[in-house]
Design a protein around this motif. Sequence first.
Motif, PDB file in Angstrom:
ATOM      1  N   PHE A 191      48.737  29.183   7.170  1.00  0.00           N
ATOM      2  CA  PHE A 191      48.360  27.851   7.618  1.00  0.00           C
ATOM      3  C   PHE A 191      49.333  26.801   7.082  1.00  0.00           C
ATOM      4  N   ARG A 192      49.388  25.667   7.771  1.00  0.00           N
ATOM      5  CA  ARG A 192      50.150  24.518   7.293  1.00  0.00           C
ATOM      6  C   ARG A 192      49.604  24.098   5.938  1.00  0.00           C
ATOM      7  N   SER A 205      45.897  21.378   7.850  1.00  0.00           N
ATOM      8  CA  SER A 205      45.817  22.800   8.171  1.00  0.00           C
ATOM      9  C   SER A 205      44.718  23.135   9.179  1.00  0.00           C
ATOM     10  N   LYS A 206      43.752  22.274   9.365  1.00  0.00           N
ATOM     11  CA  LYS A 206      42.665  22.511  10.325  1.00  0.00           C
ATOM     12  C   LYS A 206      42.857  21.604  11.531  1.00  0.00           C
ATOM     13  N   GLY A 207      43.032  22.193  12.713  1.00  0.00           N
ATOM     14  CA  GLY A 207      43.274  21.364  13.883  1.00  0.00           C
ATOM     15  C   GLY A 207      43.119  22.112  15.185  1.00  0.00           C
ATOM     16  N   VAL A 208      43.583  21.482  16.254  1.00  0.00           N
ATOM     17  CA  VAL A 208      43.477  22.043  17.598  1.00  0.00           C
ATOM     18  C   VAL A 208      44.693  21.609  18.404  1.00  0.00           C
ATOM     19  N   LEU A 242      42.776  17.599  10.902  1.00  0.00           N
ATOM     20  CA  LEU A 242      42.077  17.020   9.765  1.00  0.00           C
ATOM     21  C   LEU A 242      43.058  17.019   8.592  1.00  0.00           C
ATOM     22  N   PRO A 243      43.382  15.875   8.021  1.00  0.00           N
ATOM     23  CA  PRO A 243      44.372  15.826   6.936  1.00  0.00           C
ATOM     24  C   PRO A 243      43.853  16.368   5.607  1.00  0.00           C
ATOM     25  N   THR A 244      43.676  17.670   5.551  1.00  0.00           N
ATOM     26  CA  THR A 244      43.382  18.359   4.303  1.00  0.00           C
ATOM     27  C   THR A 244      44.284  19.591   4.239  1.00  0.00           C
TER      28      THR A 244
END
Length: 366
Positions: A69-70, A74-77, A111-113
Amino acid sequence: MVERFPPPEQQKPPLGTGNTLFRLAGIGVLVVTAAVSLAYVGGYLDPHRLTPARLVDGLEHNNGVHPGFRRNHSKGVCVAGYFESNGNAAPFSSAEVFSPTRTPVEGRFALPTGNPYSPDSAVPLRSMALRFTQANGQQWRTGMNAMPVFPVSTPEAFYELMQAQAPDPATGKPDPAKPAAFFASHPESAAFLAWVKTAKPSASYATETYTSVNAFYLINAGGERQAVRWKMVPVDQPTVASPPPDAKDYLEPDLDGRLASGPLRWDLMITLAEPGDPVSDASKQWPGERRVVNAGTLVIDSTQPQVDGDCRDINFDPLVLPAGIAGSEDPLLAARSAAYAASYQRRTGEVDQLPKTTAPVSEKKS
């Protein structure tokens, strides 16, 4: 030298329901999640002062390592669509994207996490990253966040902030006294802290305004340079929804539901700087009376899962720019570029390449 057009990335593991990112209280958590957006994209830093590897190491230390993951966002679409230029920005830039034409776009909401298993309510920020591919083959890549200003003005200050937000080995949580001390010694963060006090997690990617924060230059056919910042403003003020009670993952379902009723649109609004406006300091806002040019409309009409969608293979480096757009002297731009290049190299070597699918989760053409 940073590779601007890297080879396709390797397959990422699917998002799941693993351990969620703990929810920090007060200003601290809001600040760190905004600040780590610095590491969103890849370029160059002075290795004698601060290296891209050290920035990424800091992200991993604070957020944990999630292979494939980035390291942030790291959480996105994945999303896709096009940009319909109205020609209004053409006098300021020779970039083909600003001529009266339609340019295909691929992008990503996130989501910027740094934890891909975070609940959508973990942070108040949402991000939009886009790649415009012109007919002449040149690309414009941009990463934007739903905040008006950055908390600090230099990569070194950002790294100090990451250190202030690092988990205490004894508790597993940041010491709230450390970020307080950091901000006391960095008065440039005042505008950001004022925004933080009112920031709340949005229930939809569709309702957010996304800003470049950093400044760039538009360059016209005559070589004239105009300093600018830009933002994507939702068209027709889409309905603002409340997060579902106790829901962990609601942003992507909300996006799919809205696209089932038709494409989503944002106007690209470009703010023109005047002499004396701070072009190389992302922690300072420009006066509200500056001229703003509506350059056209971004249309998003489909989504794909990030684990095998087209956005998986894109390095959203903000310094990948077509002729007619140039980066400013803002040191954060080079830092963003460099840190994401380092992150990209790590994650592409962490998992085996798996078959890639291209079927979108939802698709609605205009």
